[in-house]
Scaffold this motif. Structure first.
Motif, PDB file in Angstrom:
ATOM      1  N   GLU A 124      28.239  36.440   5.818  1.00  0.00           N
ATOM      2  CA  GLU A 124      27.526  35.579   4.532  1.00  0.00           C
ATOM      3  C   GLU A 124      27.202  36.545   3.369  1.00  0.00           C
ATOM      4  OE1 GLU A 124      25.855  32.128   7.319  1.00  0.00           O
ATOM      5  OE2 GLU A 124      24.448  33.821   6.806  1.00  0.00           O
ATOM      6  N   GLN A 125      26.911  37.927   3.594  1.00  0.00           N
ATOM      7  CA  GLN A 125      26.562  38.628   2.726  1.00  0.00           C
ATOM      8  C   GLN A 125      27.774  38.900   1.724  1.00  0.00           C
ATOM      9  OE1 GLN A 125      24.514  42.561   3.636  1.00  0.00           O
ATOM     10  NE2 GLN A 125      23.861  41.471   5.736  1.00  0.00           N
ATOM     11  N   LEU A 126      28.971  38.730   2.170  1.00  0.00           N
ATOM     12  CA  LEU A 126      30.148  38.681   1.533  1.00  0.00           C
ATOM     13  C   LEU A 126      30.659  37.379   0.788  1.00  0.00           C
ATOM     14  CD1 LEU A 126      32.299  41.305   3.908  1.00  0.00           C
ATOM     15  CD2 LEU A 126      31.135  41.675   1.940  1.00  0.00           C
ATOM     16  N   GLY A 127      29.789  36.725   0.938  1.00  0.00           N
ATOM     17  CA  GLY A 127      29.861  35.143   0.140  1.00  0.00           C
ATOM     18  C   GLY A 127      30.729  34.137   0.984  1.00  0.00           C
ATOM     19  N   ARG A 128      30.876  34.445   2.477  1.00  0.00           N
ATOM     20  CA  ARG A 128      31.644  33.519   2.967  1.00  0.00           C
ATOM     21  C   ARG A 128      30.747  32.518   3.585  1.00  0.00           C
ATOM     22  NH1 ARG A 128      36.969  36.108   5.931  1.00  0.00           N
ATOM     23  NH2 ARG A 128      37.598  37.760   4.214  1.00  0.00           N
ATOM     24  N   VAL A 129      31.018  31.308   3.797  1.00  0.00           N
ATOM     25  CA  VAL A 129      30.193  30.265   4.390  1.00  0.00           C
ATOM     26  C   VAL A 129      30.625  29.742   5.743  1.00  0.00           C
ATOM     27  CG1 VAL A 129      29.250  27.818   4.023  1.00  0.00           C
ATOM     28  CG2 VAL A 129      29.693  29.332   2.164  1.00  0.00           C
ATOM     29  N   ILE A 130      29.775  29.794   6.707  1.00  0.00           N
ATOM     30  CA  ILE A 130      30.246  29.332   8.070  1.00  0.00           C
ATOM     31  C   ILE A 130      30.355  27.966   8.339  1.00  0.00           C
ATOM     32  CG2 ILE A 130      27.644  29.205   8.709  1.00  0.00           C
ATOM     33  CD1 ILE A 130      28.792  30.135  11.632  1.00  0.00           C
ATOM     34  N   GLY A 131      31.493  27.418   8.626  1.00  0.00           N
ATOM     35  CA  GLY A 131      31.505  25.982   8.882  1.00  0.00           C
ATOM     36  C   GLY A 131      32.503  25.600   7.737  1.00  0.00           C
ATOM     37  N   ARG A 132      32.871  26.230   6.782  1.00  0.00           N
ATOM     38  CA  ARG A 132      33.745  26.105   5.749  1.00  0.00           C
ATOM     39  C   ARG A 132      34.813  27.248   5.606  1.00  0.00           C
ATOM     40  NH1 ARG A 132      31.738  26.799  -0.292  1.00  0.00           N
ATOM     41  NH2 ARG A 132      32.321  28.876   0.056  1.00  0.00           N
ATOM     42  N   ASP A 133      34.382  28.571   5.349  1.00  0.00           N
ATOM     43  CA  ASP A 133      35.524  29.463   5.299  1.00  0.00           C
ATOM     44  C   ASP A 133      35.599  30.170   6.541  1.00  0.00           C
ATOM     45  OD1 ASP A 133      35.156  29.297   2.430  1.00  0.00           O
ATOM     46  OD2 ASP A 133      33.210  30.353   2.425  1.00  0.00           O
ATOM     47  N   PHE A 134      34.736  29.862   7.550  1.00  0.00           N
ATOM     48  CA  PHE A 134      35.026  30.625   8.969  1.00  0.00           C
ATOM     49  C   PHE A 134      34.227  29.902   9.987  1.00  0.00           C
ATOM     50  CE2 PHE A 134      31.217  32.827   7.817  1.00  0.00           C
ATOM     51  CZ  PHE A 134      30.593  33.163   8.882  1.00  0.00           C
ATOM     52  N   ASP A 135      34.521  30.054  11.197  1.00  0.00           N
ATOM     53  CA  ASP A 135      33.940  29.669  12.285  1.00  0.00           C
ATOM     54  C   ASP A 135      33.521  30.600  13.238  1.00  0.00           C
ATOM     55  OD1 ASP A 135      33.330  26.572  12.101  1.00  0.00           O
ATOM     56  OD2 ASP A 135      35.392  26.737  11.929  1.00  0.00           O
ATOM     57  N   ALA A 136      32.520  30.563  13.833  1.00  0.00           N
ATOM     58  CA  ALA A 136      32.132  31.913  14.887  1.00  0.00           C
ATOM     59  C   ALA A 136      31.776  31.046  16.209  1.00  0.00           C
ATOM     60  CB  ALA A 136      30.811  32.643  14.381  1.00  0.00           C
ATOM     61  N   PHE A 137      32.265  31.675  17.358  1.00  0.00           N
ATOM     62  CA  PHE A 137      32.111  31.403  18.638  1.00  0.00           C
ATOM     63  C   PHE A 137      31.393  32.598  19.513  1.00  0.00           C
ATOM     64  CE2 PHE A 137      33.177  30.354  22.905  1.00  0.00           C
ATOM     65  CZ  PHE A 137      32.990  28.878  23.106  1.00  0.00           C
ATOM     66  N   ALA A 138      30.626  32.077  20.390  1.00  0.00           N
ATOM     67  CA  ALA A 138      29.783  33.247  21.210  1.00  0.00           C
ATOM     68  C   ALA A 138      29.161  32.781  22.612  1.00  0.00           C
ATOM     69  CB  ALA A 138      28.890  34.031  20.466  1.00  0.00           C
ATOM     70  N   LYS A 139      28.964  33.560  23.348  1.00  0.00           N
ATOM     71  CA  LYS A 139      28.066  32.851  24.437  1.00  0.00           C
ATOM     72  C   LYS A 139      26.704  33.425  24.383  1.00  0.00           C
ATOM     73  CE  LYS A 139      29.458  36.938  27.581  1.00  0.00           C
ATOM     74  NZ  LYS A 139      29.750  37.487  28.778  1.00  0.00           N
ATOM     75  N   GLU A 140      25.827  32.790  24.885  1.00  0.00           N
ATOM     76  CA  GLU A 140      24.563  32.992  24.915  1.00  0.00           C
ATOM     77  C   GLU A 140      23.533  32.348  26.219  1.00  0.00           C
ATOM     78  OE1 GLU A 140      22.528  31.455  21.300  1.00  0.00           O
ATOM     79  OE2 GLU A 140      23.025  29.591  21.752  1.00  0.00           O
ATOM     80  N   ALA A 141      22.717  33.414  26.578  1.00  0.00           N
ATOM     81  CA  ALA A 141      21.795  32.668  27.836  1.00  0.00           C
ATOM     82  C   ALA A 141      20.652  31.773  27.244  1.00  0.00           C
ATOM     83  CB  ALA A 141      21.306  34.017  28.310  1.00  0.00           C
ATOM     84  N   THR A 142      20.163  31.858  26.387  1.00  0.00           N
ATOM     85  CA  THR A 142      19.225  30.944  25.466  1.00  0.00           C
ATOM     86  C   THR A 142      19.642  30.744  24.163  1.00  0.00           C
ATOM     87  OG1 THR A 142      18.132  33.020  24.583  1.00  0.00           O
ATOM     88  CG2 THR A 142      17.128  32.343  26.834  1.00  0.00           C
ATOM     89  N   PRO A 143      19.181  29.594  23.490  1.00  0.00           N
ATOM     90  CA  PRO A 143      19.707  28.754  22.370  1.00  0.00           C
ATOM     91  C   PRO A 143      19.203  29.842  21.059  1.00  0.00           C
ATOM     92  CG  PRO A 143      17.892  27.504  23.043  1.00  0.00           C
ATOM     93  CD  PRO A 143      18.179  28.683  23.973  1.00  0.00           C
ATOM     94  N   LEU A 144      19.337  31.025  20.948  1.00  0.00           N
ATOM     95  CA  LEU A 144      19.295  31.959  19.883  1.00  0.00           C
ATOM     96  C   LEU A 144      20.065  31.654  18.641  1.00  0.00           C
ATOM     97  CD1 LEU A 144      17.616  34.365  18.843  1.00  0.00           C
ATOM     98  CD2 LEU A 144      19.057  35.997  20.047  1.00  0.00           C
ATOM     99  N   LEU A 145      21.302  31.942  18.984  1.00  0.00           N
ATOM    100  CA  LEU A 145      22.317  31.668  18.075  1.00  0.00           C
ATOM    101  C   LEU A 145      22.334  30.533  17.138  1.00  0.00           C
ATOM    102  CD1 LEU A 145      24.476  33.150  16.519  1.00  0.00           C
ATOM    103  CD2 LEU A 145      26.288  32.484  18.501  1.00  0.00           C
ATOM    104  N   THR A 146      22.213  29.353  17.877  1.00  0.00           N
ATOM    105  CA  THR A 146      22.283  28.128  17.397  1.00  0.00           C
ATOM    106  C   THR A 146      20.859  27.926  16.576  1.00  0.00           C
ATOM    107  OG1 THR A 146      21.626  27.086  19.588  1.00  0.00           O
ATOM    108  CG2 THR A 146      23.823  26.903  19.004  1.00  0.00           C
ATOM    109  N   ARG A 147      19.829  28.534  16.952  1.00  0.00           N
ATOM    110  CA  ARG A 147      18.525  28.494  16.114  1.00  0.00           C
ATOM    111  C   ARG A 147      18.960  29.351  14.707  1.00  0.00           C
ATOM    112  NH1 ARG A 147      14.250  25.999  18.422  1.00  0.00           N
ATOM    113  NH2 ARG A 147      14.565  25.911  20.663  1.00  0.00           N
ATOM    114  N   PHE A 148      19.709  30.354  14.782  1.00  0.00           N
ATOM    115  CA  PHE A 148      19.882  31.170  13.747  1.00  0.00           C
ATOM    116  C   PHE A 148      20.860  30.370  12.616  1.00  0.00           C
ATOM    117  CE2 PHE A 148      23.145  34.193  11.879  1.00  0.00           C
ATOM    118  CZ  PHE A 148      22.310  34.719  10.865  1.00  0.00           C
ATOM    119  N   ARG A 149      22.010  29.784  13.361  1.00  0.00           N
ATOM    120  CA  ARG A 149      23.023  29.060  12.625  1.00  0.00           C
ATOM    121  C   ARG A 149      23.390  27.803  13.555  1.00  0.00           C
ATOM    122  NH1 ARG A 149      21.130  31.463   9.195  1.00  0.00           N
ATOM    123  NH2 ARG A 149      21.863  32.698   7.397  1.00  0.00           N
TER     124      ARG A 149
END
Length: 358
Positions: free
Chosen positions: A281-306
């Protein structure tokens, strides 16, 4: 159940307070509960011939008055410390699944005679040093290891000495020892498939260290899935998912500038995903439009971030409780087949759900 134990189960709890200056002892618990001192001692030691209700009453009383067993005396009498040691590396980022693993193992030991001690070690420290010290001093009855390697020298050392242990992750000797693991190969396959459904073709991989078995599993899963879905994996250089955030940020920034065709990111931890997304995002890219990200998590931390981030749940609480059961059996039933288990994840893709509803 014996006649004496039946009497214990129905006996009323006597609520005598502690006398001024009195130190809580087995005799104190005996006086308060009306049970024999021997029964109190056996209840606190989780003896199999004492009823569950009696154990509950005794432990509640012990907790209420602040009773703490004399560990030195216990060790002299039984040869046991009633300590399970969890060996954990110190983390560069505190927001990880480490805390949940610790709490779930501790929860799994509740109601038993054992308690958990966390033994940390630095990433650049000799892996064997804390283990040799623990076994040399007999400061624990068993150990739980994390972040295993295929030919883990710690596992070889413990097996050679017949010392009780369980591992969070497998080794090449997995058929011979207790373990619980997460199917990281399946995680990688599900992640690549989810990114492919969104039309992504060039995926940046923020992987674990490849000297660890789960890192090799992720490598195999990604390689296979990318071939199936026609995607190109681009492996992050100069950092792993275990690296400090600043190191990951520098490496991801360099990768995105060097390979502008990158339109997806797959991370094996939520903190590395947060860092990678923020860097993009600092390089001007928009998640969901320019790129997607996939990760695993134990608690809903990442989805609260984005909210746009794609995540798969890793049940660390399940792992911790399974490891607690496995290590207790390794202590108390050394001749029994070691307890082993695999958490196989599934992923409900919101894209698939929306398609099925349309």
């Amino acid at each position: 159940m014996t006649g004496e134990d039946e009497h214990e189960k129905t006996a009323p709890v006597i609520t005598h307070p502690l006398s001024p200056g009195e130190r809580p002892t087995l005799k104190t618990i005996s006086r308060i509960t009306g049970l024999a001192i021997a029964t109190v001692s056996r209840a606190l030691s989780d003896a199999p011939d004492i009823s569950v209700e009696t154990k509950r009453r005794v432990r509640e009383c012990a907790d209420h008055i602040g009773y703490q067993p004399n560990r030195a005396g216990q060790r002299l009498r039984t040869g046991k410390t009633h300590v399970v040691s969890l060996l954990m590396p110190t983390e560069p980022d505190i927001m990880s699944h480490t805390a949940q693993l610790i709490s779930s193992i501790a929860e799994g030991l509740q109601g038993t005679a054992y308690h958990l001690v966390v033994t940390p070690y630095a990433p650049n420290e000799d892996l064997m040093r804390p283990l040799r010290h623990m076994i040399g001093t007999r400061s624990a009855d068993a150990v739980i290891l994390n972040q295993t390697m295929p030919k883990d020298p710690r596992v070889a050392y413990l097996m050679e000495r017949g010392f009780p242990f369980a591992t969070h992750g497998r080794t090449i000797w997995a058929d011979q020892h207790a373990w619980f693991d997460f199917d990281n190969r399946r995680f990688a396959e599900l992640g690549i498939a989810a990114l492919a459904r969104r039309g992504r073709r060039h995926v940046l991989i923020v992987a674990p260290p490849l000297d660890q078995l789960y890192g090799q599993d992720i490598l195999e899963g990604i390689t296979k899935a990318c071939q199936i879905h026609g995607m190109t994996p681009i492996w992050l250089k100069g950092a792993t998912s275990d690296s400090a955030s600043k190191v990951i940020e520098t490496a991801v920034s360099a990768a995105l500038k060097e390979s502008p065709e990158i339109d997806a990111i797959l991370c094996s931890s939520p903190m590395s995903a947060i860092t990678a997304i923020d860097t993009a995002e600092q390089l001007g890219r928009v998640i969901g439009r320019d790129f997607d990200a996939f990760a695993k998590e134990a608690t809903p931390l990442l989805t609260r971030f984005r909210r746009e981030a794609l995540t798969l749940h890793e049940d660390v609480a399940k792992a911790g409780k399974a490891l607690a059961r496995a290590v207790i059996q390794a202590i108390e039933q050394p001749q029994a087949a070691p307890l082993q288990g695999m958490d196989v994840p599934y992923y409900e893709d919101p894209l698939d759900l929306s398609r099925s509803q349309s």
